[in-house]
Design a protein around this motif. Structure first.
Motif, PDB file in Angstrom:
ATOM      1  N   VAL A  60       0.835  -1.199   0.000  1.00  0.00           N
ATOM      2  CA  VAL A  60       0.000   0.000   0.000  1.00  0.00           C
ATOM      3  C   VAL A  60       0.870   1.250   0.000  1.00  0.00           C
ATOM      4  CG1 VAL A  60      -1.753   1.303   1.280  1.00  0.00           C
ATOM      5  CG2 VAL A  60      -1.897  -1.198   1.137  1.00  0.00           C
ATOM      6  N   SER A  61       1.958   1.232   0.769  1.00  0.00           N
ATOM      7  CA  SER A  61       2.868   2.380   0.805  1.00  0.00           C
ATOM      8  C   SER A  61       3.520   2.602  -0.557  1.00  0.00           C
ATOM      9  CB  SER A  61       3.948   2.163   1.872  1.00  0.00           C
ATOM     10  OG  SER A  61       3.363   2.016   3.151  1.00  0.00           O
ATOM     11  N   GLU A  62       3.884   1.511  -1.237  1.00  0.00           N
ATOM     12  CA  GLU A  62       4.492   1.625  -2.562  1.00  0.00           C
ATOM     13  C   GLU A  62       3.507   2.208  -3.565  1.00  0.00           C
ATOM     14  OE1 GLU A  62       7.702   0.735  -3.940  1.00  0.00           O
ATOM     15  OE2 GLU A  62       8.128   1.057  -1.832  1.00  0.00           O
ATOM     16  N   ILE A  63       2.251   1.785  -3.470  1.00  0.00           N
ATOM     17  CA  ILE A  63       1.239   2.290  -4.393  1.00  0.00           C
ATOM     18  C   ILE A  63       0.971   3.772  -4.137  1.00  0.00           C
ATOM     19  CG2 ILE A  63      -1.199   2.111  -5.043  1.00  0.00           C
ATOM     20  CD1 ILE A  63      -0.956  -0.916  -4.525  1.00  0.00           C
ATOM     21  N   ARG A  64       0.902   4.169  -2.874  1.00  0.00           N
ATOM     22  CA  ARG A  64       0.662   5.582  -2.550  1.00  0.00           C
ATOM     23  C   ARG A  64       1.824   6.457  -3.012  1.00  0.00           C
ATOM     24  NH1 ARG A  64      -0.903   6.183   3.629  1.00  0.00           N
ATOM     25  NH2 ARG A  64      -0.897   8.379   2.955  1.00  0.00           N
ATOM     26  N   ALA A  65       3.037   5.889  -3.071  1.00  0.00           N
ATOM     27  CA  ALA A  65       4.223   6.680  -3.419  1.00  0.00           C
ATOM     28  C   ALA A  65       4.253   7.094  -4.892  1.00  0.00           C
ATOM     29  CB  ALA A  65       5.490   5.893  -3.077  1.00  0.00           C
ATOM     30  N   VAL A  66       3.448   6.461  -5.751  1.00  0.00           N
ATOM     31  CA  VAL A  66       3.516   6.792  -7.168  1.00  0.00           C
ATOM     32  C   VAL A  66       2.839   8.125  -7.476  1.00  0.00           C
ATOM     33  CG1 VAL A  66       3.653   4.383  -7.867  1.00  0.00           C
ATOM     34  CG2 VAL A  66       1.414   5.482  -7.723  1.00  0.00           C
ATOM     35  N   GLY A  67       1.997   8.638  -6.577  1.00  0.00           N
ATOM     36  CA  GLY A  67       1.405   9.965  -6.735  1.00  0.00           C
ATOM     37  C   GLY A  67       0.417  10.048  -7.890  1.00  0.00           C
ATOM     38  N   TRP A  68       0.225  11.315  -8.368  1.00  0.00           N
ATOM     39  CA  TRP A  68      -0.753  11.553  -9.417  1.00  0.00           C
ATOM     40  C   TRP A  68      -0.370  10.899 -10.733  1.00  0.00           C
ATOM     41  CZ3 TRP A  68      -5.458  12.810  -8.483  1.00  0.00           C
ATOM     42  CH2 TRP A  68      -5.781  13.577  -7.356  1.00  0.00           C
ATOM     43  N   ALA A  69       0.918  10.753 -10.992  1.00  0.00           N
ATOM     44  CA  ALA A  69       1.335  10.076 -12.225  1.00  0.00           C
ATOM     45  C   ALA A  69       0.827   8.640 -12.236  1.00  0.00           C
ATOM     46  CB  ALA A  69       2.852  10.111 -12.350  1.00  0.00           C
ATOM     47  N   THR A 166       2.414   8.840 -18.808  1.00  0.00           N
ATOM     48  CA  THR A 166       2.330   9.295 -17.414  1.00  0.00           C
ATOM     49  C   THR A 166       3.487   8.750 -16.586  1.00  0.00           C
ATOM     50  OG1 THR A 166       0.806   7.465 -16.909  1.00  0.00           O
ATOM     51  CG2 THR A 166      -0.171   9.600 -17.415  1.00  0.00           C
ATOM     52  N   LEU A 167       3.956   7.542 -16.911  1.00  0.00           N
ATOM     53  CA  LEU A 167       5.124   7.018 -16.195  1.00  0.00           C
ATOM     54  C   LEU A 167       6.342   7.883 -16.475  1.00  0.00           C
ATOM     55  CD1 LEU A 167       4.908   3.123 -16.537  1.00  0.00           C
ATOM     56  CD2 LEU A 167       4.064   4.589 -14.720  1.00  0.00           C
ATOM     57  N   ARG A 168       6.500   8.309 -17.739  1.00  0.00           N
ATOM     58  CA  ARG A 168       7.638   9.171 -18.074  1.00  0.00           C
ATOM     59  C   ARG A 168       7.467  10.557 -17.453  1.00  0.00           C
ATOM     60  NH1 ARG A 168       7.542   6.903 -23.600  1.00  0.00           N
ATOM     61  NH2 ARG A 168       6.769   8.859 -24.429  1.00  0.00           N
ATOM     62  N   TRP A 169       6.225  11.039 -17.418  1.00  0.00           N
ATOM     63  CA  TRP A 169       5.957  12.342 -16.792  1.00  0.00           C
ATOM     64  C   TRP A 169       6.283  12.306 -15.300  1.00  0.00           C
ATOM     65  CZ3 TRP A 169       1.267  13.197 -13.679  1.00  0.00           C
ATOM     66  CH2 TRP A 169       1.212  14.503 -13.168  1.00  0.00           C
ATOM     67  N   GLY A 170       5.887  11.239 -14.633  1.00  0.00           N
ATOM     68  CA  GLY A 170       6.166  11.122 -13.203  1.00  0.00           C
ATOM     69  C   GLY A 170       7.531  10.564 -12.891  1.00  0.00           C
ATOM     70  N   LYS A 171       8.288  10.155 -13.947  1.00  0.00           N
ATOM     71  CA  LYS A 171       9.633   9.580 -13.785  1.00  0.00           C
ATOM     72  C   LYS A 171       9.613   8.404 -12.813  1.00  0.00           C
ATOM     73  CE  LYS A 171      11.884  14.004 -14.801  1.00  0.00           C
ATOM     74  NZ  LYS A 171      12.806  15.062 -14.342  1.00  0.00           N
ATOM     75  N   LEU A 172       8.657   7.491 -13.037  1.00  0.00           N
ATOM     76  CA  LEU A 172       8.511   6.334 -12.159  1.00  0.00           C
ATOM     77  C   LEU A 172       9.432   5.219 -12.645  1.00  0.00           C
ATOM     78  CD1 LEU A 172       4.617   6.225 -11.763  1.00  0.00           C
ATOM     79  CD2 LEU A 172       6.299   7.374 -10.312  1.00  0.00           C
ATOM     80  N   ALA A 173      10.343   4.808 -11.786  1.00  0.00           N
ATOM     81  CA  ALA A 173      11.257   3.733 -12.137  1.00  0.00           C
ATOM     82  C   ALA A 173      10.560   2.378 -12.071  1.00  0.00           C
ATOM     83  CB  ALA A 173      12.473   3.746 -11.204  1.00  0.00           C
ATOM     84  N   ASN A 174       9.587   2.242 -11.175  1.00  0.00           N
ATOM     85  CA  ASN A 174       8.870   0.984 -10.996  1.00  0.00           C
ATOM     86  C   ASN A 174       7.421   1.182 -11.424  1.00  0.00           C
ATOM     87  OD1 ASN A 174       7.907  -1.493 -10.268  1.00  0.00           O
ATOM     88  ND2 ASN A 174       8.201  -1.235  -8.075  1.00  0.00           N
ATOM     89  N   MET A 175       7.009   0.479 -12.482  1.00  0.00           N
ATOM     90  CA  MET A 175       5.662   0.671 -12.998  1.00  0.00           C
ATOM     91  C   MET A 175       4.632  -0.226 -12.333  1.00  0.00           C
ATOM     92  SD  MET A 175       5.888  -1.258 -16.677  1.00  0.00           S
ATOM     93  CE  MET A 175       6.340  -2.984 -16.821  1.00  0.00           C
ATOM     94  N   PRO A 177       3.479  -0.633  -9.154  1.00  0.00           N
ATOM     95  CA  PRO A 177       2.431  -0.017  -8.329  1.00  0.00           C
ATOM     96  C   PRO A 177       1.366   0.701  -9.156  1.00  0.00           C
ATOM     97  CG  PRO A 177       4.580   0.391  -7.354  1.00  0.00           C
ATOM     98  CD  PRO A 177       4.826  -0.215  -8.701  1.00  0.00           C
ATOM     99  N   ALA A 178       1.757   1.334 -10.255  1.00  0.00           N
ATOM    100  CA  ALA A 178       0.772   1.971 -11.131  1.00  0.00           C
ATOM    101  C   ALA A 178      -0.108   0.925 -11.807  1.00  0.00           C
ATOM    102  CB  ALA A 178       1.477   2.829 -12.184  1.00  0.00           C
ATOM    103  N   VAL A 179       0.469  -0.227 -12.144  1.00  0.00           N
ATOM    104  CA  VAL A 179      -0.326  -1.317 -12.706  1.00  0.00           C
ATOM    105  C   VAL A 179      -1.345  -1.813 -11.676  1.00  0.00           C
ATOM    106  CG1 VAL A 179      -0.257  -3.656 -13.653  1.00  0.00           C
ATOM    107  CG2 VAL A 179       1.515  -2.006 -14.278  1.00  0.00           C
ATOM    108  N   ALA A 180      -0.918  -1.887 -10.408  1.00  0.00           N
ATOM    109  CA  ALA A 180      -1.839  -2.291  -9.349  1.00  0.00           C
ATOM    110  C   ALA A 180      -2.995  -1.303  -9.224  1.00  0.00           C
ATOM    111  CB  ALA A 180      -1.090  -2.407  -8.030  1.00  0.00           C
ATOM    112  N   LEU A 181      -2.690  -0.006  -9.331  1.00  0.00           N
ATOM    113  CA  LEU A 181      -3.763   0.992  -9.330  1.00  0.00           C
ATOM    114  C   LEU A 181      -4.701   0.777 -10.520  1.00  0.00           C
ATOM    115  CD1 LEU A 181      -2.068   4.376  -8.318  1.00  0.00           C
ATOM    116  CD2 LEU A 181      -3.850   3.136  -7.074  1.00  0.00           C
ATOM    117  N   GLY A 182      -4.133   0.453 -11.665  1.00  0.00           N
ATOM    118  CA  GLY A 182      -4.957   0.170 -12.831  1.00  0.00           C
ATOM    119  C   GLY A 182      -5.889  -1.003 -12.586  1.00  0.00           C
ATOM    120  N   GLY A 183      -5.390  -2.042 -11.914  1.00  0.00           N
ATOM    121  CA  GLY A 183      -6.237  -3.180 -11.579  1.00  0.00           C
ATOM    122  C   GLY A 183      -7.348  -2.804 -10.623  1.00  0.00           C
TER     123      GLY A 183
END
Length: 288
Positions: A60-69, A166-175, A177-183
């Motif tokens: 949950v902490s990892e997912i929250r860390a990805v922010g708006w991106a 959005t991953l490039r905009w947010g400069k997310l090295a690990n995608m 957590p964003a995939v988990a949000l998508g799920g």
């Protein structure tokens, strides 16, 4: 990890992704939104476990860390996931997977508009070539009554492009957590859509099991393999290796379900694949 090991993992990811069209065709009664809900329900536990193990932190902490991106990327995946499921049900699997290959070109255009990223002349030429291939394929779908499926496939490609940008905009090295949000967002979207349509979330138990296992194994498993393999394989080469999905997906439904491929799909798909190869070559040359 060696290059060969990484390349093998990416190819294996493409093989896993390639069977999803066949699996969706084998679900007789459930609609797109019900499959989306239960497939997402199957992918979330696997992703949460992997994220926790990889980061040694609470998922949950990892997912929250990805922010708006990550939030915007997750919403893009809702479009990608739902569009793909509907496309597999409404048009031929060959049409769907070939139109999914338009995603890199949507990403290039969005990256130019939203992020100001430079697009090489070769990529612009590949985009024009891809557009011609898509027009040929969609035109064939219009004649065959599959226009809505083709549009859904293109919407899916656009959704994945939004996720990528959005991953490039947010400069997310690990995608992941964003995939988990998508799920998670996909589950919510599926539940809301089913409620608005007056349909039940509960479908026959075998179809729930097939949808959940598809999410846990083919979708998430492929994503995990691709993520690990891409650490030692360049983006351009990874794009080429993942084309195994485009080649195998129509083969499975032809072998097991007897689904044929139209002339428009073959011609337009060939043009689109040439454009994808040109784009991948241009990306590799630019990095070199």
């Amino acid at each position: 990890m060696t290059y060969l090991s990484g390349a093998f993992l990416i190819i294996l990811a493409g093989v896993l992704w390639s069977v999803q069209g066949l699996i969706i065709r084998l679900i007789p009664d459930a609609g797109s939104w019900a499959i989306l809900f239960w497939r997402s329900a199957g992918m979330l536990p696997v992703l949460a476990l992997w994220i926790g193990m990889a980061s040694r932190r609470n998922a949950v902490s990892e997912i929250r860390a990805v922010g708006w991106a990550g939030v915007l990327g997750g919403l893009g995946l809702v479009m990608a996931f739902s569009g793909a499921i509907y496309a597999f049900q409404a048009t031929s699997v060959a049409n769907a997977v070939l139109l999914f290959a338009a995603s890199p070109f949507f990403a290039a255009i969005l990256g130019r508009i939203l992020l100001g990223e430079w697009v090489s002349p070769l990529t612009w030429f590949a985009i024009v070539l891809a557009a011609i291939g898509i027009l040929v394929m969609v035109g064939g779908g219009l004649a065959g009554g599959a226009m809505d499926g083709n549009i859904a496939a293109l919407a899916s490609a656009l959704g994945f492009a939004i996720f990528t940008v959005t991953l490039r905009w947010g400069k997310l090295a690990n995608m992941l957590p964003a995939v988990a949000l998508g799920g998670l967002f996909s589950m919510l979207a599926g539940a809301v859509a089913l409620g608005l349509l007056g349909k039940a979330v509960l479908i026959p138990l075998p179809e729930i099991a097939i949808s959940a296992l598809m999410g846990a194994i083919t979708l998430t498993g492929g994503m995990l393999l691709y993520t690990v393999g891409s650490k030692v394989v360049s983006a351009a080469q990874a794009t080429l290796l993942s084309l195994i999905e485009v080649l195998l997906a129509p083969l499975w439904v032809w072998l097991l379900l007897g689904e044929t491929v139209s002339r428009g799909t073959l011609i337009g798909g060939a043009v689109l694949l040439v454009a994808v190869l040109l784009n991948a070559y241009g990306g590799r040359a630019q990095r070199a």
